[in-house]
Design a protein around this motif. Structure first.
Motif, PDB file in Angstrom:
ATOM      1  N   PRO A 272       6.871   8.342 -12.972  1.00 37.54           N
ATOM      2  CA  PRO A 272       8.247   7.874 -12.947  1.00 37.54           C
ATOM      3  C   PRO A 272       8.310   6.400 -13.349  1.00 37.54           C
ATOM      4  N   LEU A 273       9.500   5.908 -13.566  1.00 38.64           N
ATOM      5  CA  LEU A 273       9.691   4.508 -13.916  1.00 38.64           C
ATOM      6  C   LEU A 273       9.246   3.613 -12.768  1.00 38.64           C
ATOM      7  N   HIS A 274       8.486   2.571 -13.090  1.00 43.51           N
ATOM      8  CA  HIS A 274       7.982   1.637 -12.077  1.00 43.51           C
ATOM      9  C   HIS A 274       8.956   0.463 -11.986  1.00 43.51           C
ATOM     10  N   GLN A 275      10.017   0.650 -11.229  1.00 45.25           N
ATOM     11  CA  GLN A 275      11.075  -0.362 -11.105  1.00 45.25           C
ATOM     12  C   GLN A 275      11.789  -0.165  -9.786  1.00 45.25           C
ATOM     13  N   GLY A 276      12.235  -1.275  -9.185  1.00 44.22           N
ATOM     14  CA  GLY A 276      13.005  -1.191  -7.953  1.00 44.22           C
ATOM     15  C   GLY A 276      12.134  -1.286  -6.712  1.00 44.22           C
ATOM     16  N   ARG A 277      12.790  -1.312  -5.561  1.00 48.99           N
ATOM     17  CA  ARG A 277      12.058  -1.497  -4.312  1.00 48.99           C
ATOM     18  C   ARG A 277      11.508  -0.172  -3.790  1.00 48.99           C
ATOM     19  N   SER A 278      10.672  -0.282  -2.773  1.00 43.64           N
ATOM     20  CA  SER A 278      10.125   0.885  -2.070  1.00 43.64           C
ATOM     21  C   SER A 278       9.430   1.857  -3.008  1.00 43.64           C
ATOM     22  N   LEU A 279       8.665   1.321  -3.946  1.00 44.46           N
ATOM     23  CA  LEU A 279       7.936   2.190  -4.858  1.00 44.46           C
ATOM     24  C   LEU A 279       6.834   2.976  -4.160  1.00 44.46           C
ATOM     25  N   VAL A 280       6.505   2.594  -2.921  1.00 46.22           N
ATOM     26  CA  VAL A 280       5.474   3.328  -2.186  1.00 46.22           C
ATOM     27  C   VAL A 280       5.924   4.754  -1.851  1.00 46.22           C
ATOM     28  N   TYR A 281       7.189   5.082  -2.124  1.00 48.04           N
ATOM     29  CA  TYR A 281       7.667   6.451  -1.886  1.00 48.04           C
ATOM     30  C   TYR A 281       7.318   7.380  -3.047  1.00 48.04           C
ATOM     31  N   LEU A 330      -0.191   2.611   1.240  1.00 46.38           N
ATOM     32  CA  LEU A 330       0.917   1.715   0.908  1.00 46.38           C
ATOM     33  C   LEU A 330       0.639   1.074  -0.448  1.00 46.38           C
ATOM     34  N   GLY A 331       1.111   1.703  -1.492  1.00 46.63           N
ATOM     35  CA  GLY A 331       0.868   1.185  -2.821  1.00 46.63           C
ATOM     36  C   GLY A 331       1.412   2.118  -3.872  1.00 46.63           C
ATOM     37  N   TRP A 332       0.875   2.023  -5.071  1.00 47.96           N
ATOM     38  CA  TRP A 332       1.301   2.887  -6.181  1.00 47.96           C
ATOM     39  C   TRP A 332       0.236   3.970  -6.399  1.00 47.96           C
ATOM     40  N   TYR A 333      -0.932   3.595  -6.822  1.00 48.70           N
ATOM     41  CA  TYR A 333      -2.053   4.528  -6.822  1.00 48.70           C
ATOM     42  C   TYR A 333      -2.828   4.276  -5.528  1.00 48.70           C
ATOM     43  N   GLY A 334      -3.679   3.269  -5.524  1.00 47.54           N
ATOM     44  CA  GLY A 334      -4.277   2.855  -4.264  1.00 47.54           C
ATOM     45  C   GLY A 334      -3.383   1.841  -3.573  1.00 47.54           C
ATOM     46  N   PRO A 335      -3.873   1.227  -2.499  1.00 45.58           N
ATOM     47  CA  PRO A 335      -3.092   0.208  -1.800  1.00 45.58           C
ATOM     48  C   PRO A 335      -2.719  -0.946  -2.739  1.00 45.58           C
ATOM     49  N   CYS A 336      -1.495  -1.453  -2.574  1.00 42.49           N
ATOM     50  CA  CYS A 336      -1.017  -2.568  -3.403  1.00 42.49           C
ATOM     51  C   CYS A 336      -0.093  -3.427  -2.540  1.00 42.49           C
ATOM     52  N   PRO A 337      -0.627  -4.432  -1.847  1.00 44.92           N
ATOM     53  CA  PRO A 337       0.182  -5.234  -0.915  1.00 44.92           C
ATOM     54  C   PRO A 337       1.462  -5.821  -1.510  1.00 44.92           C
ATOM     55  N   PRO A 338       1.493  -6.281  -2.766  1.00 42.23           N
ATOM     56  CA  PRO A 338       2.753  -6.848  -3.266  1.00 42.23           C
ATOM     57  C   PRO A 338       3.904  -5.859  -3.335  1.00 42.23           C
ATOM     58  N   LEU A 339       3.604  -4.558  -3.332  1.00 37.81           N
ATOM     59  CA  LEU A 339       4.673  -3.554  -3.364  1.00 37.81           C
ATOM     60  C   LEU A 339       5.255  -3.263  -1.990  1.00 37.81           C
ATOM     61  N   VAL A 340       4.654  -3.796  -0.942  1.00 40.21           N
ATOM     62  CA  VAL A 340       5.027  -3.429   0.424  1.00 40.21           C
ATOM     63  C   VAL A 340       6.099  -4.378   0.945  1.00 40.21           C
ATOM     64  N   GLN A 341       7.268  -3.810   1.283  1.00 40.50           N
ATOM     65  CA  GLN A 341       8.335  -4.616   1.866  1.00 40.50           C
ATOM     66  C   GLN A 341       8.072  -4.856   3.359  1.00 40.50           C
ATOM     67  N   SER A 342       8.774  -5.832   3.908  1.00 40.39           N
ATOM     68  CA  SER A 342       8.569  -6.167   5.322  1.00 40.39           C
ATOM     69  C   SER A 342       8.971  -5.026   6.243  1.00 40.39           C
ATOM     70  N   TYR A 343       9.872  -4.155   5.762  1.00 36.84           N
ATOM     71  CA  TYR A 343      10.308  -3.043   6.605  1.00 36.84           C
ATOM     72  C   TYR A 343       9.355  -1.853   6.518  1.00 36.84           C
TER      73      TYR A 343
END
Length: 651
Positions: A272-281, A330-343
């Motif tokens: 899918p397109l990699h844009q917007g918040r909560s991409l960890v979903y 918590l990430g895109w493929y593996g863990p990716c801390p910059p993609l993780v929101q505070s919530y």
């Protein structure tokens, strides 16, 4: 719980992905089995391991683990007509009863109360999870809710009703009240409040409807994938489950309009397109596709729907999105801390459960029995304008890549000044690249003030049409707009080629400018610069590579490629091409050609341009390979794009 094997691929029914309904069931069972190993006493809380808790705290995170996996279990069991060989609903029924015995505020939770859920409060995370619990209960009502003793139902209903009397965040959260209200009204609890919540929530989102199936998420121009699995999913599901034909017609028609463009934002590899918040979903992106098929409001054929949805799920599962224990990271493929929101907490990725909505469709439904058909990105090169969000979708069949040029989404709140969000403010996003979080911003045009590059800030859409999109902005430095300075930006697209033009007005002579291209990442990256051309090539494994290229056409004077030590969500090694120039007058035009490609093409097709100042502002003639020449007029606060007159710019 057992770890079910995946069945053999079926390349006759599913020639593109090999996956069938049985694969979706096995994937659901694996995800549930891994998560339920972490259930606490009486199954009320599922506390998954993770690097840190969310800002709501561990108890809330454990409720999230219960609620979001319950939603997946509900799709699995309801889709099987109540068949539940793994005993999932017994576990969740026990957890519901225990969790709602003594709901309390977080500050009152102590070791003496090891299982109760946090009470729903104003803008509290429990309101979000209440929606998942309510939807799961609605879907499994004959096999769970209706079998509970009356006092247990009443206590659970009282906990859910907290979502009706507390204030949501003023965005898609209003639909959590709709979802809770829809279930409680159907079940006969807190009926008046429930019906009022449904009515008010649906009325609230009307103010954010942009048209053509697109919403903004509370903020003036915040457009992203929440459109599909929040703004469309909840209203359409409520209308479908309640049997309200008028409501379903309204929201189903909007969903169908949304899917006409949305289907083009999936790459041939399923991404899918990699844009917007909560991409960890992640594969929650498939929810809107399934919702269209479920409710009969989709422009897509059943075979295309399954090809896109199965492609999205396989894309992630094949790339290791689960850890060694089978848990989503918590990430895109593996863990990716910059993609993780505070919530976000350890269980947050399990909102990917929404992507399993298709299991509600019975095994005999055409979406499961029809042969897969190619995704839109696989059929032909496409350039599709989406004027409502201010996007231009560009895809190429040779490499299956999708790029979305962004001249409409910025996530800036009204009346506030926030730093640019890399996941919203960039000029373009794709299915194969992610934005840079540290270092030189990708896909960005900036004025340079010493060592600081200007931000885009609020975007003013100026239109999108056949092969083009445009916008304006007032560049900001240090949170303040540069006095009297504006930038008008345009992209023209054809094949894998992009022509970008930026007209800078009001900047001081000698001000530096910089335009960056696509940041490519992989196992290794090579960079080259040759006169007015810069390239970055990322090796992605299995003999595949991704090339990002930028070429000076007008105004810029230097091209080079810059390495990005922090990488992106797509890999630890990354690089981006960079063009630089200097403002030379009151109005100064900068034009470049760029491309992102997965093919081995040695050089981009030639582009010829003519630029000149005219009384109306600025005129640009662009001669594209294969025809499609364009004449662009930059006015004081507008852009006009028309076919170029015959012979224009040929001297």
């Amino acid at each position: 719980m057992p770890h079910p094997p995946f069945p053999p691929e079926d390349r006759v029914l599913s020639p593109y992905t090999g996956w069938t309904r049985a694969h979706w069931e096995a994937a659901a069972d694996r995800l549930l089995g891994a998560a339920l190993r972490h259930a606490g006493p009486e199954h009320a809380l599922i506390a998954l391991p993770g690097p840190r808790p969310s800002r709501s705290g561990p108890r809330s995170d454990a409720l999230e683990g219960y609620a979001r996996t319950f939603l997946l279990a509900a799709f699995r069991v309801a889709g099987a007509g109540g068949g539940d060989p793994l005993g999932l609903l017994d576990r969740y029924a026990e957890g519901l009863t225990a969790g709602t015995r003594r709901p309390t505020a977080d500050r009152e939770l102590t070791g003496r109360d090891p299982v109760s859920w946090p009470a729903v409060t104003d803008r509290g995370q429990a309101m979000v999870e209440a929606a998942s619990v309510a939807l799961a209960l609605r879907l499994t009502r004959p096999w769970l809710w209706d079998r509970l003793p009356g006092p247990q139902r009443a206590r659970a209903a009282d906990w859910l009703a907290g979502a009706l009397r507390h204030t949501p965040v003023d965005n898609n959260w209003w639909l959590f009240q709709v979802t809770v209200g829809g279930f409680l009204a159907e079940a006969g609890h807190h009926t008046q409040a429930a019906e009022r919540a449904v009515e008010e929530g649906l009325a609230r989102i009307e103010r954010w409807y942009l048209g053509d199936g697109w919403y903004t998420d509370g903020r003036p121009r915040a457009v992203d994938h929440y459109n599909g699995w929040a703004f469309h999913l909840y209203p359409v599901l409520h209308a479908h489950l309640s049997g309200d034909p008028d409501l379903l017609d309204r929201h189903g028609t909007r969903l169908a309009a949304h899917l006409r463009g949305y289907a083009h934002t999936f790459g041939a590899d399923g991404a899918p397109l990699h844009q917007g918040r909560s991409l960890v979903y992640r594969f929650a992106s498939a929810a809107a596709l399934w919702a269209g098929a479920l409710t009969g409001h989709s422009p897509l054929t059943p075979g295309t729907t399954r090809r896109l949805a199965s492609g999205a799920l396989r894309h992630f599962l094949d790339r290791g999105v689960t850890d060694e224990d089978g848990l989503l990271t918590l990430g895109w493929y593996g863990p990716c801390p910059p993609l993780v929101q505070s919530y976000s907490g350890p269980a947050s990725p399990y909102w990917a459960s929404k992507g399993f909505l298709g299991l509600l469709l019975p095994a005999g439904h055409p979406v499961w029995t029809a042969a897969e058909e190619p995704a839109p990105a696989e059929r032909a090169d496409t350039v599709l304008p989406l004027p409502a969000p201010g996007w231009l979708v560009q895809s190429t069949a040779a490499d299956g890549l999708v790029r979305v040029h962004n001249h409409g989404s910025d996530d800036q709140p009204a009346g506030e000044v926030l730093p640019d969000d890399p996941l919203y403010a960039r000029l373009a996003y794709s299915t194969a690249t992610g934005p840079v979080f540290e270092g030189t911003a990708d896909n960005h045009f900036a004025l340079l003030a010493g060592d600081e590059a200007s931000e885009r800030g609020p975007i003013r859409p100026l239109g999108a049409g056949p092969g083009w999109a445009a916008s304006g902005h007032r560049p900001r430095v240090g949170g303040a707009a540069l006095p009297g300075v504006t930038v008008t930006s345009l992209v023209l697209a054809a094949g894998d080629l992009e022509v970008h033009a930026h007209l800078v007005r009001g900047a001081a002579t000698g001000t530096g400018v910089r335009h960056t291209g696509w940041a490519v990442a992989g196992q290794a990256v090579r960079t080259t610069s040759d006169g007015g051309r810069a390239r970055a090539r990322a090796e992605r494994g299995q003999g595949t590579a991704l090339l990002s290229e930028a070429v000076v056409l007008h105004g810029f004077h230097t091209a080079r490629a810059r390495r990005l030590p922090a990488g992106t969500a797509f890999g630890p090694s990354a690089a981006v091409p960079v063009l630089t120039g200097t403002v030379t007058g009151e109005e100064c035009l900068f034009v470049s050609a760029m491309r992102l490609t997965g093919t081995d093409a040695a050089a981009p097709p030639a582009v010829r341009i003519t630029a000149e100042a005219v009384p109306q502002g600025h005129r640009l003639l662009v001669r594209l390979p294969g025809g499609g020449d364009r004449e662009v007029l930059f006015h004081a606060d507008a852009v006009t794009v028309t076919p170029a007159p015959p012979g224009a710019g040929q001297g």
